[in-house]
Design a protein around this motif. Structure first.
Motif, PDB file in Angstrom:
ATOM      1  N   ALA A 187       1.469   7.066  -6.442  1.00 40.68           N
ATOM      2  CA  ALA A 187       0.250   7.836  -6.850  1.00 40.68           C
ATOM      3  C   ALA A 187       0.604   9.394  -6.763  1.00 40.68           C
ATOM      4  CB  ALA A 187      -0.881   7.730  -6.231  1.00 40.68           C
ATOM      5  N   ARG A 194       0.858  -1.219  -0.220  1.00 42.95           N
ATOM      6  CA  ARG A 194      -0.016   0.162   0.051  1.00 42.95           C
ATOM      7  C   ARG A 194       0.776   1.170   0.047  1.00 42.95           C
ATOM      8  NH1 ARG A 194      -3.597  -3.142   3.656  1.00 42.95           N
ATOM      9  NH2 ARG A 194      -5.515  -3.341   2.376  1.00 42.95           N
ATOM     10  N   GLN A 243      -0.195   2.077 -10.429  1.00 42.94           N
ATOM     11  CA  GLN A 243      -0.400   1.276  -9.330  1.00 42.94           C
ATOM     12  C   GLN A 243       0.025  -0.270  -9.599  1.00 42.94           C
ATOM     13  OE1 GLN A 243      -2.231   2.706  -6.448  1.00 42.94           O
ATOM     14  NE2 GLN A 243      -0.848   3.975  -7.668  1.00 42.94           N
ATOM     15  N   ASN A 285       2.106   1.974  -3.469  1.00 46.67           N
ATOM     16  CA  ASN A 285       1.220   2.598  -4.371  1.00 46.67           C
ATOM     17  C   ASN A 285       0.725   3.801  -3.878  1.00 46.67           C
ATOM     18  OD1 ASN A 285       1.279   0.477  -6.185  1.00 46.67           O
ATOM     19  ND2 ASN A 285      -0.931  -0.411  -5.300  1.00 46.67           N
ATOM     20  N   GLU A 286       0.821   4.090  -2.812  1.00 46.40           N
ATOM     21  CA  GLU A 286       0.272   5.426  -2.261  1.00 46.40           C
ATOM     22  C   GLU A 286       1.462   6.490  -2.835  1.00 46.40           C
ATOM     23  OE1 GLU A 286      -0.101   5.630   1.889  1.00 46.40           O
ATOM     24  OE2 GLU A 286      -1.929   4.323   1.666  1.00 46.40           O
ATOM     25  N   ARG A 305      -7.466  -6.810  -9.401  1.00 46.31           N
ATOM     26  CA  ARG A 305      -8.427  -5.660  -9.337  1.00 46.31           C
ATOM     27  C   ARG A 305      -9.851  -6.148  -9.538  1.00 46.31           C
ATOM     28  NH1 ARG A 305      -4.847  -0.911 -11.668  1.00 46.31           N
ATOM     29  NH2 ARG A 305      -2.968  -1.774 -11.209  1.00 46.31           N
ATOM     30  N   ALA A 365     -13.314   0.447  -1.652  1.00 42.69           N
ATOM     31  CA  ALA A 365     -13.395   1.704  -2.190  1.00 42.69           C
ATOM     32  C   ALA A 365     -11.953   1.840  -3.198  1.00 42.69           C
ATOM     33  CB  ALA A 365     -13.022   2.852  -1.130  1.00 42.69           C
ATOM     34  N   ASP A 366     -10.988   1.001  -3.048  1.00 39.40           N
ATOM     35  CA  ASP A 366      -9.868   1.294  -3.743  1.00 39.40           C
ATOM     36  C   ASP A 366      -9.765   0.173  -5.152  1.00 39.40           C
ATOM     37  OD1 ASP A 366      -9.245  -1.201  -2.480  1.00 39.40           O
ATOM     38  OD2 ASP A 366      -7.435  -0.544  -1.700  1.00 39.40           O
ATOM     39  N   GLY A 367     -10.931  -0.675  -5.104  1.00 40.91           N
ATOM     40  CA  GLY A 367     -11.053  -1.490  -6.263  1.00 40.91           C
ATOM     41  C   GLY A 367      -9.975  -2.763  -6.224  1.00 40.91           C
ATOM     42  N   TRP A 368      -9.323  -3.227  -5.230  1.00 43.28           N
ATOM     43  CA  TRP A 368      -8.278  -4.091  -5.143  1.00 43.28           C
ATOM     44  C   TRP A 368      -8.930  -5.427  -4.403  1.00 43.28           C
ATOM     45  CZ3 TRP A 368      -3.858  -4.206  -7.829  1.00 43.28           C
ATOM     46  CH2 TRP A 368      -3.279  -2.579  -8.019  1.00 43.28           C
TER      47      TRP A 368
END
Length: 103
Positions: free
Chosen positions: A23, A16, A43, A19-20, A54, A59-62
């Motif tokens: 982004a 995480r 991502q 990926n943060e 995916r 909320a994040d779609g993972w």
């Protein structure tokens, strides 16, 4: 935030965080016009690397269970990413960023 109590927690925390940061860098590079087209900030894993990762309902779609399985295949003990010395690359990465006690 995520409480890191297990090895799985540590692996997902590092993923995480990666990926943060990607982004945030992507947005900054887009604003500044400094991005390197050879190394886009995306991502990870990409759809091509793990299409099943995916499309989750969160909320994040993972799909976290599938992301974790992908990470284990990629970096887990004895896998292609084994760093030798009995420590996986994932465990070595967790240790390098100060995550300890993940069993």
């Amino acid at each position: 935030g995520l409480v890191v109590r297990t090895r799985r927690d540590a692996v997902l925390w590092a993923w995480r965080a990666h990926n943060e940061v990607n982004a945030r860098l992507r947005d900054e590079e887009r604003f500044d016009g400094t991005g390197d087209p050879a190394h886009p900030k995306v991502q990870w894993p990409s759809e091509g690397e793990c299409g099943d990762c995916r499309g989750g309902s969160g909320a994040d779609g993972w799909r976290i269970t599938r992301v974790y399985a992908f990470l284990q295949r990629t970096y887990g003990d004895g896998g292609a990413g084994d760093a030798g010395g009995g420590m996986s690359r994932g465990a070595a990465a967790a240790a390098a960023i100060g995550i300890t006690g993940a069993a």
